[in-house]
Design an enzyme around this catalytic site. Sequence first.
Site, PDB file in Angstrom:
ATOM      1  N   HIS A 157       0.823  -1.216   0.000  1.00  0.00           N
ATOM      2  CA  HIS A 157       0.000   0.000   0.000  1.00  0.00           C
ATOM      3  C   HIS A 157       0.858   1.268   0.000  1.00  0.00           C
ATOM      4  O   HIS A 157       0.367   2.349  -0.318  1.00  0.00           O
ATOM      5  CB  HIS A 157      -0.985   0.005   1.183  1.00  0.00           C
ATOM      6  CG  HIS A 157      -0.407   0.292   2.521  1.00  0.00           C
ATOM      7  ND1 HIS A 157      -0.108  -0.695   3.436  1.00  0.00           N
ATOM      8  CD2 HIS A 157      -0.080   1.466   3.131  1.00  0.00           C
ATOM      9  CE1 HIS A 157       0.351  -0.140   4.550  1.00  0.00           C
ATOM     10  NE2 HIS A 157       0.383   1.169   4.377  1.00  0.00           N
ATOM     11  N   ASP A 187       0.155  -7.565   1.361  1.00  0.00           N
ATOM     12  CA  ASP A 187       0.570  -6.175   1.533  1.00  0.00           C
ATOM     13  C   ASP A 187       2.085  -6.035   1.595  1.00  0.00           C
ATOM     14  O   ASP A 187       2.633  -5.322   2.441  1.00  0.00           O
ATOM     15  CB  ASP A 187      -0.068  -5.554   2.774  1.00  0.00           C
ATOM     16  CG  ASP A 187       0.058  -4.027   2.787  1.00  0.00           C
ATOM     17  OD1 ASP A 187       0.199  -3.439   1.694  1.00  0.00           O
ATOM     18  OD2 ASP A 187       0.004  -3.436   3.882  1.00  0.00           O
ATOM     19  N   SER A 269       4.729   2.605   7.813  1.00  0.00           N
ATOM     20  CA  SER A 269       4.408   1.410   7.027  1.00  0.00           C
ATOM     21  C   SER A 269       5.589   0.988   6.158  1.00  0.00           C
ATOM     22  O   SER A 269       6.160   1.798   5.430  1.00  0.00           O
ATOM     23  CB  SER A 269       3.192   1.679   6.144  1.00  0.00           C
ATOM     24  OG  SER A 269       2.024   1.793   6.904  1.00  0.00           O
TER      25      SER A 269
END
Length: 449
Positions: A157, A187, A269
């Site tokens: 993402h 992911d 992230s």
Amino acid sequence: MGLFDDEFYSTRISRRTNKIGRKQMPGFPLRSRKDWGIGRLAALSAASGAAIVLVLTLALGGGDGKATVSEASALAASGLVAPGDAIQQTVTASAKVRPAVVSIVNEQATMLPQVEGEEGLPLPEGGVEGELQPASVGSGVIFAKKDGKAYIITNNHVIEGAAGLKAVMINGESRPAKLIGGDYITDLAVLEIDGKGIDVVAEMGDSSKLQSGEMVMAIGNPLGLGDSLSMGIISKTKQVIPVSLSQDGNYDWEQEVIQTDASINQGNSGGPLIDMKGKVIGINSMKISDVGVEGVGFAIPVNNVMPIVDQLMKQGKVPRPYLGVYTLDLESYFAQQGFGGGVEGGIEEGTENGEEAEEPGSGGPEIPAEVTEGVIVLESVGPALDAGLQFNDVITKLDDQPIRSTMELRKYLYGKKQIGDKIEVTFYRGGKQDSVTFKLLDKSEEEEE
């Protein structure tokens, strides 16, 4: 993005301070420090020093958990170990990994206003694409170096929708990054950059050996601040949480993660979660972001990460069997029709939006009254279409496995079947049960046909 994402909601910090006054308790008169004898002070110092050494040694993994107070006292008395040595372990662990941590910049094209062309003809409505501009930031960690190239693990993402990618090193140097492959199910993504001058590659740990309460650090680029550390503990070594792959609010997959209270915010992230030996034990991925929720972050265990990374390095993708149906959970359909409760439905294989179920009386699926769980086929393509599956068919089993939701369909398909395997699909059509058997294909191959 729902409960489970890496959104950052608030930076408010409580400014409340507590001032505790000195109060004399009955029977315990306050003493001035000068009333304490040298012997008492020495004994107190030795005891407190031993306690500090013991606590820090156990908390930071410096011992094997069998240390005793007497052993800690002996170490403190000998002068061979000081509390600062244990604290220094966090500095040493982070210094070992930090040069391998990078910031990932997702660049997207800006839209220039519509103007007339050289020949007086208007350009397409909406304008034209302009220069690439930073759209979002994340983190990544260099895990390999080969043939003059360095390779970075990050979240899918983080790079999603990018027209261009850049990796910013710890010294501020920016390098163009090339996408090797990404996988939206797990992911994860792998990037490639020029490896010149890169000397540090992060060492992977073993997430199967983690223990609840073990101290860890998250390294990354939170809120675009760059090269930042946060520290906490492992709250839970294995947590299974629902996720919405299409980010439409419908939970259609489950992700196994490590739960930690180390601060993980937007921009973290893709960065590493490390242990006190400086080894990567997870890839920071998301947090629960809701009012009143603090210290609940998640990282993908490194033992789950590396098999996916290996496939991305070899093939640029993670091959998975393709059934070829877009679905809506039957319980969700019932809820839409006003038949009572139901769970949120989903759509199979990562489509962006599911179609609305039929309005009452407009020819919805025909099923026996006792059938209350399954998935409705909204559209069939590829192998499912060739096998004859149609709109409004209700799938209730794959092989001998009952299927109650899109999540269960995905889990069985991706966990139990391989490309080229045959699968038996049991379904209801017109109120009658039927079944069909066909071969599963590779989704990418189907899309290329």
